[in-house]
Design an enzyme around this catalytic site. Structure first.
Site, PDB file in Angstrom:
ATOM      1  N   HIS A  62      43.219  39.638  44.112  1.00 21.68           N
ATOM      2  CA  HIS A  62      43.978  39.690  42.876  1.00 21.68           C
ATOM      3  C   HIS A  62      45.474  39.590  43.154  1.00 21.68           C
ATOM      4  O   HIS A  62      45.961  40.066  44.183  1.00 21.68           O
ATOM      5  CB  HIS A  62      43.679  41.000  42.142  1.00 21.68           C
ATOM      6  CG  HIS A  62      42.242  41.155  41.778  1.00 21.68           C
ATOM      7  ND1 HIS A  62      41.616  42.384  41.684  1.00 21.68           N
ATOM      8  CD2 HIS A  62      41.275  40.231  41.497  1.00 21.68           C
ATOM      9  CE1 HIS A  62      40.347  42.225  41.350  1.00 21.68           C
ATOM     10  NE2 HIS A  62      40.113  40.921  41.232  1.00 21.68           N
ATOM     11  N   LYS A  72      51.823  47.266  45.019  1.00 20.60           N
ATOM     12  CA  LYS A  72      50.791  48.303  45.015  1.00 20.60           C
ATOM     13  C   LYS A  72      50.899  49.161  46.276  1.00 20.60           C
ATOM     14  O   LYS A  72      51.178  48.646  47.360  1.00 20.60           O
ATOM     15  CB  LYS A  72      49.392  47.683  44.958  1.00 20.60           C
ATOM     16  CG  LYS A  72      49.099  46.900  43.696  1.00 20.60           C
ATOM     17  CD  LYS A  72      47.722  46.258  43.754  1.00 20.60           C
ATOM     18  CE  LYS A  72      47.433  45.440  42.515  1.00 20.60           C
ATOM     19  NZ  LYS A  72      46.128  44.751  42.604  1.00 20.60           N
ATOM     20  N   ASP A 175      35.641  37.578  39.394  1.00 17.22           N
ATOM     21  CA  ASP A 175      35.943  37.223  40.778  1.00 17.22           C
ATOM     22  C   ASP A 175      35.037  36.101  41.279  1.00 17.22           C
ATOM     23  O   ASP A 175      35.464  35.261  42.079  1.00 17.22           O
ATOM     24  CB  ASP A 175      35.822  38.447  41.677  1.00 17.22           C
ATOM     25  CG  ASP A 175      36.945  39.454  41.448  1.00 17.22           C
ATOM     26  OD1 ASP A 175      37.972  39.081  40.848  1.00 17.22           O
ATOM     27  OD2 ASP A 175      36.791  40.626  41.850  1.00 17.22           O
TER      28      ASP A 175
END
Length: 212
Positions: A62, A72, A175
């Site tokens: 992602h 992140k 996905d």
């Protein structure tokens, strides 16, 4: 707490000190000054996520449009995952390169990935619990994916879980339908390396401007 930049520039492995006795274990899994010292800027916290996965669940790869992207800080509170960072920045000298870190409830490492990088992980145990701090909130229109089993990426996903049991990979429908790296590049859907670099430099400049 120790930091080590991965072979994908803009991604770091963070290893905390653990303090244990007969009651259990204590650790500081996130320390803003340590992260700022490694990055040259802080993490603007906008959202905190928690993901619980059965063994064999594969999430990613992602990424988010830059700007603003989505940095992140990823930590595995229980279980074990192989955490993978992929350089998806078109024009980067390390474009398409990936690196991985085992995140688990033993060494309790964390991974930081900056804006423009791709992120994926494979759960190696039932109930693997991943928590992550995000610099931007969820924005479906700006978030995308590349297929984690793309042969061009050739990510070396483990075939067995932490207990030695063979893994049967499970992907979400989204996905499963993600494009390959080549398809995403041809469609102009990937972050641009120069844009991502300027964005990170701006973060550093803003951090320096407010430093005491």
């Amino acid at each position: 707490m120790q930091t080590r930049e991965l072979t994908v520039p803009g991604a770091w492995e963070i290893t905390p000190r653990q303090f244990g006795d007969d009651r259990g274990t204590f650790l500081e899994w996130f320390k803003e000054p340590v992260l700022t010292g490694a990055l040259g800027h802080g993490l603007d916290l906008a959202q905190a996520n928690c993901s619980v996965s059965a063994a064999g669940v594969l999430r990613g790869v992602h990424y988010a449009d830059v700007p603003p992207g989505q940095a992140k800080y990823v930590f595995c509170a229980a279980g074990a995952v192989l955490d993978v960072v992929v350089d998806l920045r078109a024009g980067s000298p390390t474009f398409g390169r990936w690196d991985s870190v085992l995140l688990d409830d033993v060494d309790r490492r964390a991974v930081y990935l900056s804006e423009g990088l791709g992120h994926a992980f494979l759960s190696l145990a039932d109930g693997s619990t991943v928590v992550y701090l995000c610099s931007q909130g969820y924005a479906p229109g700006r978030e995308h994916g590349v297929h984690p089993l793309d042969p061009e990426l050739a990510i070396d996903w483990p075939s067995h879980g932490r207990d030695g049991t063979p893994l049967e990979l499970t992907l979400s429908a989204k996905d499963e339908q993600a494009p390959s790296l080549a398809e995403a590049l041809a469609a102009g859907a990937l972050p641009q390396a120069d844009v991502a670099a300027r964005f990170v430099e701006d973060l550093r400049a803003r951090g320096a401007a407010v430093a005491p």
